[in-house]
Design an enzyme around this catalytic site. Structure first.
Site, PDB file in Angstrom:
ATOM      1  CE1 TYR A  20      -3.863  -2.263   0.603  1.00  0.00           C
ATOM      2  CE2 TYR A  20      -2.525  -3.224   2.344  1.00  0.00           C
ATOM      3  CZ  TYR A  20      -3.622  -3.270   1.517  1.00  0.00           C
ATOM      4  OH  TYR A  20      -4.488  -4.318   1.604  1.00  0.00           O
ATOM      5  CG  HIS A  25      -6.816   5.294   1.048  1.00  0.00           C
ATOM      6  ND1 HIS A  25      -7.553   6.452   1.177  1.00  0.00           N
ATOM      7  CD2 HIS A  25      -7.558   4.325   1.661  1.00  0.00           C
ATOM      8  CE1 HIS A  25      -8.681   6.189   1.839  1.00  0.00           C
ATOM      9  NE2 HIS A  25      -8.701   4.923   2.146  1.00  0.00           N
ATOM     10  CG  PHE A  75      -5.726  -2.640   7.252  1.00  0.00           C
ATOM     11  CD1 PHE A  75      -5.103  -2.422   6.025  1.00  0.00           C
ATOM     12  CD2 PHE A  75      -5.360  -3.751   7.989  1.00  0.00           C
ATOM     13  CE1 PHE A  75      -4.152  -3.302   5.543  1.00  0.00           C
ATOM     14  CE2 PHE A  75      -4.417  -4.643   7.518  1.00  0.00           C
ATOM     15  CZ  PHE A  75      -3.811  -4.417   6.292  1.00  0.00           C
ATOM     16  CG  ASN A  77     -11.557  -0.377   7.831  1.00  0.00           C
ATOM     17  OD1 ASN A  77     -10.438  -0.693   8.234  1.00  0.00           O
ATOM     18  ND2 ASN A  77     -12.433  -1.263   7.399  1.00  0.00           N
ATOM     19  CG  ASP A 102      -6.851   9.631   0.848  1.00  0.00           C
ATOM     20  OD1 ASP A 102      -6.699   9.316   2.044  1.00  0.00           O
ATOM     21  OD2 ASP A 102      -7.671   9.053   0.113  1.00  0.00           O
ATOM     22  CG  ASN A 123     -14.020   3.729   4.902  1.00  0.00           C
ATOM     23  OD1 ASN A 123     -15.163   4.136   5.116  1.00  0.00           O
ATOM     24  ND2 ASN A 123     -13.749   2.884   3.910  1.00  0.00           N
TER      25      ASN A 123
END
Length: 196
Positions: A20, A25, A75, A77, A102, A123
């Site tokens: 990631y 994000h 993560f 969320n 973001d 999220n």
């Protein structure tokens, strides 16, 4: 020298893991990494399920501020849990918490700084607001919206395009400047300089 009013908590939002790292994000992590580099510090694991760096920003003297820069290792969320644990550990009032994230509804590279507000479907913010309430600062880093029929979820989890990457370092640098200005100069001055 200690701050009479305690430290600021700057939270770069992103997803942990190499796969990631270059995603749109994860621009919050990129800004956090640059702030740590500027403080000449390395991230260390914290029991709050986060990587943290403690240091100071601003010129020596009365404008110098103690900060904790954090990257939640949950993560996106689930960011609210680690941020709440860090707030409690460092005893940071919610109005001294800054989320760097973001933002789809702003053109690529543009910044908007604000205090409070909704989550706009983000999220990470949704999770933070559920844990902390909405009254923390945000440094919103524009990533624009996907063109064509690409789903938003796919777009934010894609790496920046090669065209975007040409300017990414400049924009991340500017976002880190904006965070420092917010903490040292206050929201209004930072907004007048960096809101685009």
């Amino acid at each position: 020298m200690t701050d009479a009013v305690g430290p600021w908590l700057i939270v770069g939002l992103g997803n942990p893991g190499q796969e990631y790292a270059a995603n749109r994000h994860n621009v919050g992590f990129m800004v956090a990494d640059l702030l740590a580099e500027r403080m000449r510090s390395k991230f260390k694991a914290h029991k709050a399920r986060a990587q943290v760096v403690e240091g100071r920003i601003g010129a020596p003297g009365p404008s110098n501020r103690r900060v904790i820069v954090a990257k939640p290792m949950s993560f996106m969320n689930l960011s609210g849990g680690p941020v709440t644990a860090l707030r409690d550990f460092y005893k940071v009032p919610v109005e001294r918490i800054v989320a760097v994230h973001d933002e789809l509804d702003i053109d690529y590279g543009a910044l908007r700084l604000k205090l409070g507000g909704g989550d706009n479907g983000h999220n990470g913010l949704k999770s933070m607001t559920k844990s902390l309430g909405p009254d923390y600062h945000r440094v919103r880093f524009g990533i624009g919206r996907p063109s064509g029929r690409m789903q938003v979820a796919d777009f934010v989890l894609k790496d920046f395009s090669s065209a975007e990457r040409k300017e990414l370092d400049y924009f991340v640098d500017r976002a880190a400047d904006a965070v420092e200005s917010l903490v040292v100069d206050g929201l209004e001055r930072a907004q007048s300089t960096y809101n685009s």
